[in-house]
Design a protein around this motif. Structure first.
Motif, short mmCIF file in Angstrom:
data_model
loop_
_atom_site.label_atom_id
_atom_site.label_comp_id
_atom_site.label_asym_id
_atom_site.label_seq_id
_atom_site.Cartn_x
_atom_site.Cartn_y
_atom_site.Cartn_z
N THR A 117 0.84 -1.20 0.00
CA THR A 117 0.00 0.00 0.00
C THR A 117 0.87 1.25 0.00
O THR A 117 0.63 2.18 -0.77
CB THR A 117 -0.94 0.00 1.22
OG1 THR A 117 -1.79 -1.14 1.15
CG2 THR A 117 -1.78 1.27 1.29
N LEU A 118 1.90 1.25 0.87
CA LEU A 118 2.78 2.41 0.94
C LEU A 118 3.54 2.62 -0.37
O LEU A 118 3.68 3.75 -0.85
CB LEU A 118 3.76 2.26 2.11
CG LEU A 118 3.14 2.36 3.50
CD1 LEU A 118 4.15 1.96 4.56
CD2 LEU A 118 2.58 3.76 3.75
N VAL A 119 4.03 1.57 -0.96
CA VAL A 119 4.75 1.68 -2.24
C VAL A 119 3.81 2.18 -3.33
O VAL A 119 4.19 3.01 -4.15
CB VAL A 119 5.40 0.32 -2.61
CG1 VAL A 119 5.85 0.31 -4.06
CG2 VAL A 119 6.57 0.04 -1.69
N HIS A 120 2.58 1.70 -3.31
CA HIS A 120 1.59 2.16 -4.30
C HIS A 120 1.32 3.66 -4.16
O HIS A 120 1.12 4.36 -5.15
CB HIS A 120 0.30 1.36 -4.15
CG HIS A 120 -0.78 1.79 -5.09
ND1 HIS A 120 -0.75 1.50 -6.45
CD2 HIS A 120 -1.91 2.51 -4.89
CE1 HIS A 120 -1.81 2.02 -7.02
NE2 HIS A 120 -2.54 2.63 -6.10
N CYS A 121 1.32 4.14 -2.91
CA CYS A 121 1.04 5.56 -2.66
C CYS A 121 2.23 6.47 -2.93
O CYS A 121 2.07 7.68 -3.06
CB CYS A 121 0.60 5.75 -1.20
SG CYS A 121 -1.01 5.00 -0.85
N PRO A 131 5.30 8.96 1.16
CA PRO A 131 4.39 8.37 2.14
C PRO A 131 5.04 7.22 2.93
O PRO A 131 4.64 6.95 4.05
CB PRO A 131 3.22 7.86 1.30
CG PRO A 131 3.59 8.04 -0.11
CD PRO A 131 4.82 8.86 -0.20
N ILE A 132 6.02 6.59 2.35
CA ILE A 132 6.70 5.50 3.07
C ILE A 132 7.44 6.07 4.27
O ILE A 132 7.27 5.60 5.41
CB ILE A 132 7.66 4.73 2.14
CG1 ILE A 132 6.90 4.11 0.97
CG2 ILE A 132 8.43 3.66 2.92
CD1 ILE A 132 7.79 3.59 -0.15
N LEU A 133 8.23 7.11 4.03
CA LEU A 133 8.96 7.74 5.13
C LEU A 133 8.01 8.39 6.13
O LEU A 133 8.25 8.33 7.35
CB LEU A 133 9.96 8.76 4.59
CG LEU A 133 11.11 8.19 3.76
CD1 LEU A 133 11.97 9.32 3.20
CD2 LEU A 133 11.94 7.21 4.58
#
Length: 146
Positions: A117-121, A131-133
């Motif tokens: 989900t984070l990678v997609h965002c 968004p990952i960080l």
């Protein structure tokens, strides 16, 4: 003829390790943990391993391959060597291990979904926002160090 006097036996630690598919270092480690009995030594102090010891090492290696803990392996090894054991004891240990594996798998799948989900965002471009960080930083703030 005993295992200690059979042709080709006893063998040195390197040969025992090779036959069992483990390193000599691991053989010494298993011996230190008490998974193997104290080995007979030559006058020069070299360990000598019997065929039964190599079988036990293979048993330990296979148990480790399946992810059993050292404590579980010690119990399983004792049960394997006890011909009057009840197989229900072995099955119970294996079932507890399956249950623990299922929990670990579920936790890892949850981590995978979150990361997906984070990678997609994340745009993954030249912009500094990520968004990952942001998620990692938010998690740090949500659970302060003890």
């Amino acid at each position: 003829m005993s295992a200690r006097t059979a042709p080709g036996w006893p063998v040195a630690i390197g040969e025992a390790a090779r036959r069992a598919g483990v390193s000599a270092r691991m053989v010494r480690h298993y011996e230190a943990l008490g998974l193997l009995p104290p080995m007979h030594r030559t006058d020069g102090g070299y360990r000598q391993y019997a065929e039964a010891d190599v079988h036990a090492l293979r048993f330990i290696r296979r148990s480790r391959d399946l992810g059993f803990s050292m404590e579980e392996i010690a119990t399983l090894l004792g049960l394997w060597q006890d011909k009057s054991r009840a197989s229900s004891q072995v099955k119970a240990i294996a079932q507890r291990h399956i249950d623990a594996l299922a929990e670990r798998i579920a936790a890892m799948q949850s981590m995978q979904r979150t990361l997906q989900t984070l990678v997609h965002c994340c745009h993954g471009d030249d912009r500094p926002d990520c968004p990952i960080l942001d998620d990692l930083a938010a998690a740090e703030q949500a659970s302060p160090a003890p």
